[in-house]
Design a protein around this motif. Structure first.
Motif, PDB file in Angstrom:
ATOM      1  N   ALA A  26       0.829  -1.208   0.000  1.00 39.45           N
ATOM      2  CA  ALA A  26       0.000   0.000   0.000  1.00 39.45           C
ATOM      3  C   ALA A  26       0.858   1.251   0.000  1.00 39.45           C
ATOM      4  O   ALA A  26       0.495   2.266  -0.595  1.00 39.45           O
ATOM      5  CB  ALA A  26      -0.931  -0.003   1.210  1.00 39.45           C
ATOM      6  N   ASN A  27       2.004   1.185   0.670  1.00 35.80           N
ATOM      7  CA  ASN A  27       2.888   2.357   0.687  1.00 35.80           C
ATOM      8  C   ASN A  27       3.354   2.703  -0.721  1.00 35.80           C
ATOM      9  O   ASN A  27       3.482   3.880  -1.082  1.00 35.80           O
ATOM     10  CB  ASN A  27       4.095   2.084   1.587  1.00 35.80           C
ATOM     11  CG  ASN A  27       3.694   1.892   3.036  1.00 35.80           C
ATOM     12  OD1 ASN A  27       2.709   2.468   3.485  1.00 35.80           O
ATOM     13  ND2 ASN A  27       4.444   1.075   3.761  1.00 35.80           N
ATOM     14  N   LEU A  28       3.630   1.677  -1.531  1.00 36.76           N
ATOM     15  CA  LEU A  28       4.035   1.917  -2.920  1.00 36.76           C
ATOM     16  C   LEU A  28       2.890   2.552  -3.711  1.00 36.76           C
ATOM     17  O   LEU A  28       3.109   3.466  -4.509  1.00 36.76           O
ATOM     18  CB  LEU A  28       4.449   0.593  -3.577  1.00 36.76           C
ATOM     19  CG  LEU A  28       5.695  -0.096  -3.011  1.00 36.76           C
ATOM     20  CD1 LEU A  28       5.813  -1.504  -3.566  1.00 36.76           C
ATOM     21  CD2 LEU A  28       6.945   0.713  -3.331  1.00 36.76           C
TER      22      LEU A  28
ATOM     23  N   SER B 144       2.601   6.468  -5.298  1.00 43.59           N
ATOM     24  CA  SER B 144       2.410   6.638  -6.740  1.00 43.59           C
ATOM     25  C   SER B 144       1.131   7.396  -7.067  1.00 43.59           C
ATOM     26  O   SER B 144       0.750   7.496  -8.242  1.00 43.59           O
ATOM     27  CB  SER B 144       2.374   5.271  -7.424  1.00 43.59           C
ATOM     28  OG  SER B 144       3.596   4.598  -7.243  1.00 43.59           O
ATOM     29  N   GLY B 145       0.452   7.891  -6.057  1.00 47.12           N
ATOM     30  CA  GLY B 145      -0.738   8.707  -6.289  1.00 47.12           C
ATOM     31  C   GLY B 145      -1.997   7.907  -6.562  1.00 47.12           C
ATOM     32  O   GLY B 145      -2.972   8.445  -7.095  1.00 47.12           O
TER      33      GLY B 145
ATOM     34  N   ASP C 255      -9.060   2.579  -4.758  1.00 44.36           N
ATOM     35  CA  ASP C 255      -8.662   1.711  -5.875  1.00 44.36           C
ATOM     36  C   ASP C 255      -7.711   0.600  -5.446  1.00 44.36           C
ATOM     37  O   ASP C 255      -7.299  -0.223  -6.272  1.00 44.36           O
ATOM     38  CB  ASP C 255      -7.986   2.536  -6.980  1.00 44.36           C
ATOM     39  CG  ASP C 255      -8.973   3.402  -7.750  1.00 44.36           C
ATOM     40  OD1 ASP C 255     -10.161   3.037  -7.779  1.00 44.36           O
ATOM     41  OD2 ASP C 255      -8.552   4.424  -8.313  1.00 44.36           O
ATOM     42  N   PHE C 256      -7.339   0.563  -4.171  1.00 43.90           N
ATOM     43  CA  PHE C 256      -6.400  -0.462  -3.706  1.00 43.90           C
ATOM     44  C   PHE C 256      -6.846  -1.887  -4.049  1.00 43.90           C
ATOM     45  O   PHE C 256      -6.014  -2.705  -4.455  1.00 43.90           O
ATOM     46  CB  PHE C 256      -6.196  -0.352  -2.194  1.00 43.90           C
ATOM     47  CG  PHE C 256      -5.231   0.737  -1.791  1.00 43.90           C
ATOM     48  CD1 PHE C 256      -4.760   1.668  -2.717  1.00 43.90           C
ATOM     49  CD2 PHE C 256      -4.781   0.825  -0.484  1.00 43.90           C
ATOM     50  CE1 PHE C 256      -3.883   2.665  -2.336  1.00 43.90           C
ATOM     51  CE2 PHE C 256      -3.899   1.824  -0.097  1.00 43.90           C
ATOM     52  CZ  PHE C 256      -3.454   2.748  -1.024  1.00 43.90           C
TER      53      PHE C 256
ATOM     54  N   THR D 133       7.723  -7.379  -3.211  1.00 43.43           N
ATOM     55  CA  THR D 133       7.116  -7.366  -1.879  1.00 43.43           C
ATOM     56  C   THR D 133       6.168  -8.553  -1.703  1.00 43.43           C
ATOM     57  O   THR D 133       6.189  -9.240  -0.679  1.00 43.43           O
ATOM     58  CB  THR D 133       6.364  -6.045  -1.648  1.00 43.43           C
ATOM     59  OG1 THR D 133       7.262  -4.943  -1.837  1.00 43.43           O
ATOM     60  CG2 THR D 133       5.784  -5.988  -0.246  1.00 43.43           C
ATOM     61  N   TRP D 134       5.344  -8.790  -2.716  1.00 42.51           N
ATOM     62  CA  TRP D 134       4.426  -9.926  -2.639  1.00 42.51           C
ATOM     63  C   TRP D 134       5.191 -11.250  -2.579  1.00 42.51           C
ATOM     64  O   TRP D 134       4.774 -12.186  -1.890  1.00 42.51           O
ATOM     65  CB  TRP D 134       3.483  -9.930  -3.851  1.00 42.51           C
ATOM     66  CG  TRP D 134       2.355  -8.947  -3.755  1.00 42.51           C
ATOM     67  CD1 TRP D 134       2.270  -7.713  -4.321  1.00 42.51           C
ATOM     68  CD2 TRP D 134       1.134  -9.119  -3.041  1.00 42.51           C
ATOM     69  NE1 TRP D 134       1.085  -7.090  -4.010  1.00 42.51           N
ATOM     70  CE2 TRP D 134       0.359  -7.943  -3.219  1.00 42.51           C
ATOM     71  CE3 TRP D 134       0.609 -10.145  -2.264  1.00 42.51           C
ATOM     72  CZ2 TRP D 134      -0.887  -7.779  -2.658  1.00 42.51           C
ATOM     73  CZ3 TRP D 134      -0.657  -9.987  -1.707  1.00 42.51           C
ATOM     74  CH2 TRP D 134      -1.385  -8.812  -1.898  1.00 42.51           C
ATOM     75  N   SER D 135       6.286 -11.338  -3.330  1.00 43.94           N
ATOM     76  CA  SER D 135       7.002 -12.613  -3.431  1.00 43.94           C
ATOM     77  C   SER D 135       7.636 -13.041  -2.109  1.00 43.94           C
ATOM     78  O   SER D 135       8.007 -14.201  -1.931  1.00 43.94           O
ATOM     79  CB  SER D 135       8.085 -12.521  -4.513  1.00 43.94           C
ATOM     80  OG  SER D 135       9.174 -11.713  -4.089  1.00 43.94           O
ATOM     81  N   GLU D 136       7.783 -12.105  -1.165  1.00 44.43           N
ATOM     82  CA  GLU D 136       8.369 -12.441   0.131  1.00 44.43           C
ATOM     83  C   GLU D 136       7.398 -13.213   1.023  1.00 44.43           C
ATOM     84  O   GLU D 136       7.771 -13.693   2.085  1.00 44.43           O
ATOM     85  CB  GLU D 136       8.808 -11.154   0.849  1.00 44.43           C
ATOM     86  CG  GLU D 136       9.944 -10.416   0.155  1.00 44.43           C
ATOM     87  CD  GLU D 136      11.218 -11.254   0.115  1.00 44.43           C
ATOM     88  OE1 GLU D 136      11.487 -11.975   1.112  1.00 44.43           O
ATOM     89  OE2 GLU D 136      11.928 -11.215  -0.905  1.00 44.43           O
TER      90      GLU D 136
END
Length: 694
Positions: free
Chosen positions: A16-18, A22-23, A28-29, A149-152
Motif C-alpha cells: 500500500a505504501n508503494l 504513486s498517487g 482503488d487499492f 514485496t508480494w514474493s516475500e
C-alpha cells in the motif's frame, strides 16, 4: 489454525505504501492488490501440490511427472512445475525481471490465465486483469518493487482454510476503505462456525452425499469455510456450488475451487443468470448484499420465467429476491442458513412486495428460527444482522412453529477492533444458541411462537366524521333504474355569492360575487380559458370552508358556514333561524365552459355539500380460522372505532419485530431513592452557596 498466517496481513499492506506514493487512491487499492494475492495463492498451491505428488510417486521422468500433474486438474505453470522457479526467484534479478515476469504469466494454463486476466482483449472478461494492472504499475515505475514485496510472502505451509482466513482479513480492510463494497458483509470466522454448528446439529454423519450452495459466494470464505468445518466433524462426502458477479471475487473463489475435491463455481448474477436451475441443494448458506438496489437489471427480474419470484421487494433493496432464489434452489428436505439485515424482517406494509414474500415463506412453513446477532459483528457494518434458518423438512412438533433467538448479548468483546467488528461469539455463546435451537423451548433469550403470531390484518375502512352532536350531514336517497335505493354523494347548492377571510394569510380576503364569469383582465391574459387555467381555478381551489370567516349564500337567501368549535355545517334561513346539518364538507368547484349556440363562454362556479369521509386502517391480530379472524376484526372495531364506518379491503401482512418480542421495560427507581438523591443535591447546593458567600 496456525497463528503465523496472520503476520502476513501487515506484510501485504506494505504494498500500500508503494501505491500511495504513486498517487493511487485508496478506494482503488482492491483492484491493484487482489490480482497479486490471487497470483500468490495459485503459486503456493501449485508448489504444494507438486511437492505432494512427488512424495506420492517418487522420482520419475519430468515429462511423465508434468503429464500426471496436469491430469490432477489443478492448473499449471511451466516456470513453477518444470523449472522450479517462483516469483521470489524471478525477483532476484531486477534486470531480467520484465521479461521473466511476462513469461511467468504466459506460462500458466489457459483457465488460470483467463481468471487472472493475462493478456485479455478489450472485449473479454478480465476478472483480476493482472496484465492491465501490471502495465499501470510499470508506468508508475513500481511493478518490480510491488511483485518483490508480494514474493516475500510464503503461503505454501498453510492449508486452504488458513489462506482463506488471511484473504478475508485483507478483504475486510479493503471493505473499510472501498466505496465499492457498500452492502457487502464479509462473513467472519465466528459466524461461519455458528452457521456450521447449526447445520451439524440438524444433519446426520453418514455416507450420503451432501451438496452445499452459496448463490453470492464472493471469494468463497463462507461456502468453503462451512465445507471445511463440516469435514472436520463429519466424514460425509461433499460438493460445493457457488456463483458470484464480482469479477475479482469470482476469480478467487474459482481458483480456490480447483484445489478442492469437488467444487463448481460459476460467474454471473444469480438473480438474472441462474446457473444451476436444474439443481436442488441439501444445504444453502449465503450472506447476500444488503440494501443494494436492483434497478440496474429490473427488466430481467420482471421478465423472469423461472417462477422463483412470487413478489418483488422495493427496488432499493434486493435481499428478499435472494431469499426467494435460495428457497427455490433448496431441496424439499433441505436446510438453509442465510444472513439478512433487519429490513427483511419488517420492511413494507401489508400487501407490499416485502410483506407478500414473507407471507409466502411463512405460508409454506419454511422458517424454523431467526437469530438476532450482536451489533458490530461484521467487518464493515455495525448494524444488527439476523440468521434466517430455513427448513423444508421440519419435524412434526415444529410444524407451524417459529423460534426467535435474541443473541444480541451473546458475545465477547475483541481486544482489538477489526474495522467495525468489535465483538465475536465464543464457543460457549455458539453452544448456547445451538442448544436453544435443538431443545426448541423458551428460555431467557429465546421464544417459540405459532407462526400465525407474525401475521396481522390490515383492515381498511372509510370513516364518516361527525360533529359534537354525533351527527353527519344526511344525503338524500335516489332510486336507480333497477330499483336499487342508493345514497346521493352530494347535495347541490344553488350558489349566489361566497366570501371568505383567512386572517393568517396576506390578502386573505376572497370573494366570489357572481357564479358565471365572463370578464377578465385582457392585459394579463390572452383569453378566458387562459385566465381560468392560470388564475381563477387556483383562486377557487384555495378557498377553505374552515377558515376564520367563510360564508356562502344561495339564491334562496340561505347562508352556509362551518362551525369549527362544533365541527358542524350551520345553515341560516332568511329569518336567521340557525340549524346544524351535521359534520360535512362545503365543496367549491369551478370549470371553464366553451361557448354554445345559446350561451357565451364562461367560468362556472358551483357548490355542494358532502359527507366528510376519511380513509383509514386498523392493524388487528390475525387467526388462520376465518370465523375467528372475522370476530377479531369485529371485536376490535367495536372496542376502538367510535365513528360510523364502512369496511373496505382487508390485507394480510407478515412481519417480525424483535424489539416487541424481547422488549424489557425500564425499571423505574424507587421514589424514596429519588427523594434521597434530591435532598443530597439540595444540601450540596446549599453548601456551595455558603462557600460562594464567603
Amino acid at each position: 489454525m496456525s497463528i503465523n498466517i496472520l503476520k502476513y496481513e501487515s506484510d501485504i499492506w506494505k504494498t500500500a505504501n508503494l501505491l500511495i506514493a504513486s498517487g493511487i487512491k485508496q478506494s482503488d487499492f482492491p483492484k491493484f492488490m487482489m490480482p497479486f494475492f490471487a497470483l500468490l495463492m495459485v503459486e503456493s498451491r501449485l508448489v504444494r501440490e507438486a511437492k505432494r505428488l512427488k512424495e506420492e510417486i517418487g522420482d520419475i521422468d519430468i515429462e511423465d511427472f508434468i503429464e500426471m500433474f496436469q491430469l490432477e486438474g489443478l492448473g499449471y505453470n511451466d516456470f513453477v512445475i518444470r523449472k522450479n522457479k517462483t516469483l521470489k526467484d524471478i525477483c532476484k534479478n531486477d534486470k531480467a525481471f520484465d521479461v521473466d515476469f511476462h513469461a511467468y504469466l504466459k506460462a500458466f494454463d489457459p483457465e488460470t490465465k483467463y481468471l487472472l486476466g493475462v493478456d485479455k482483449g478489450t472485449e473479454e472478461e478480465k476478472f483480476l486483469d493482472i496484465s492491465g494492472i501490471s502495465g499501470q504499475l510499470k508506468k508508475k515505475r513500481i511493478l518490480f518493487e510491488t511483485v518483490q514485496t508480494w514474493s516475500e510472502i510464503d503461503l505454501t505451509p498453510f492449508n486452504n482454510s488458513e489462506i482463506t482466513t488471511l484473504e478475508e482479513h485483507i478483504k475486510r480492510k479493503w471493505a473499510d476503505i472501498s466505496a465499492e463494497t457498500a452492502g457487502e458483509q464479509y462473513t467472519p470466522d465466528d459466524i461461519i462456525w455458528l452457521i456450521t454448528d447449526i447445520i451439524l446439529s440438524k444433519i446426520e454423519d453418514n455416507d450420503s452425499f451432501l451438496t452445499i450452495y452459496d448463490p453470492t459466494c464472493g471469494g468463497g470464505n463462507l461456502l468453503f469455510g462451512v465445507e471445511d468445518k463440516i469435514k472436520e466433524k463429519y466424514k460425509r462426502p461433499t460438493k460445493t456450488f457457488g456463483e458470484d458477479w464480482s469479477d475479482s471475487l469470482f476469480a478467487l473463489a474459482k481458483i480456490e475451487s480447483r484445489f478442492r475435491n469437488d467444487s463448481d463455481i460459476r460467474y454471473g448474477n444469480t438473480l438474472t443468470n441462474i446457473s444451476f436451475i436444474e439443481k436442488r441443494f441439501d444445504i444453502i448458506v449465503a450472506n447476500p448484499p444488503h440494501g443494494i438496489p436492483w434497478d440496474g437489471y429490473k427488466k430481467d427480474i420482471y421478465n423472469d420465467t423461472t417462477e422463483r419470484f412470487v413478489a418483488l421487494p422495493a427496488i432499493s433493496d434486493g435481499q428478499l429476491l435472494f431469499a426467494q432464489h435460495n428457497l427455490f434452489q433448496l431441496s424439499d428436505t433441505g436446510l438453509g442458513v442465510v444472513v439478512h439485515n433487519g429490513s427483511a424482517l419488517f420492511s413494507g406494509d401489508a400487501k407490499s412486495g416485502e410483506s407478500n414474500i414473507r407471507k409466502y415463506i411463512f405460508d409454506n412453513d419454511w422458517v424454523e428460527a431467526i437469530i438476532q446477532m450482536p451489533t458490530d459483528e461484521f467487518f464493515n457494518t455495525g448494524i444488527y444482522t439476523y440468521l434466517w434458518i430455513f427448513n423444508k423438512n421440519k419435524v412434526a412438533e415444529r410444524k407451524d412453529k417459529v423460534m426467535l433467538i435474541n443473541a444480541a448479548d451473546l458475545f465477547v468483546p475483541l481486544k482489538k477492533s477489526k474495522g467495525k467488528k468489535r465483538k465475536e461469539m465464543s464457543v460457549e455463546n455458539r453452544l448456547d444458541i445451538v442448544k436453544a435451537l435443538t431443545e426448541f423451548k423458551p428460555n431467557e433469550f429465546s421464544k417459540v411462537f405459532d407462526k400465525w403470531y407474525f401475521y396481522y390484518n390490515k383492515q381498511s375502512i372509510i370513516l364518516t366524521n361527525v360533529d359534537d352532536f354525533g351527527n353527519a350531514i344526511e344525503m338524500p336517497n335516489k332510486v336507480s333504474k333497477d330499483g336499487e335505493v342508493k345514497e346521493e354523494k352530494s347535495i347541490k347548492i344553488d350558489v349566489k355569492t361566497i366570501a371568505v377571510l383567512d386572517s393568517f394569510k396576506e390578502n386573505g380576503m376572497k370573494a366570489i360575487n357572481t357564479t358565471e364569469i365572463t370578464e377578465f383582465d385582457k392585459t394579463a391574459y390572452s383569453s378566458l380559458s387562459d385566465y381560468f387555467e392560470n388564475h381563477y381555478k387556483a383562486l377557487v381551489n384555495s378557498i377553505e370552508y374552515k377558515d376564520d370567516a367563510f360564508i356562502l349564500f344561495d339564491n334562496q337567501g340561505n347562508s352556509f358556514t362551518y362551525d369549527n368549535n362544533k365541527e358542524s355545517i350551520v345553515v341560516k334561513d332568511k329569518k336567521q333561524k340557525e340549524s346544524f346539518l351535521g359534520n360535512g364538507k362545503i365543496v367549491i368547484k369551478s370549470s371553464y365552459k366553451k361557448a354554445t349556440k345559446t350561451k357565451a363562454e364562461h367560468i362556472l362556479v358551483t357548490a355542494e355539500l358532502t359527507k366528510d369521509l376519511q380513509k383509514d386502517y386498523e392493524v388487528i391480530p390475525y387467526s388462520p380460522i376465518e370465523e375467528t379472524n372475522q370476530k377479531y376484526i369485529a371485536d376490535f372495531m367495536a372496542k376502538y372505532v367510535t365513528k360510523p364506518f364502512e369496511y373496505l379491503e382487508n390485507s394480510i401482512g407478515v412481519e417480525i419485530n424483535f424489539n416487541k418480542v424481547f422488549y424489557k421495560p425500564e425499571v423505574l427507581r424507587n421514589i424514596i431513592e429519588i427523594s434521597a438523591d434530591l435532598m443530597e443535591l439540595e444540601n450540596d447546593l446549599a453548601n456551595l452557596e455558603k462557600e460562594l458567600a464567603i
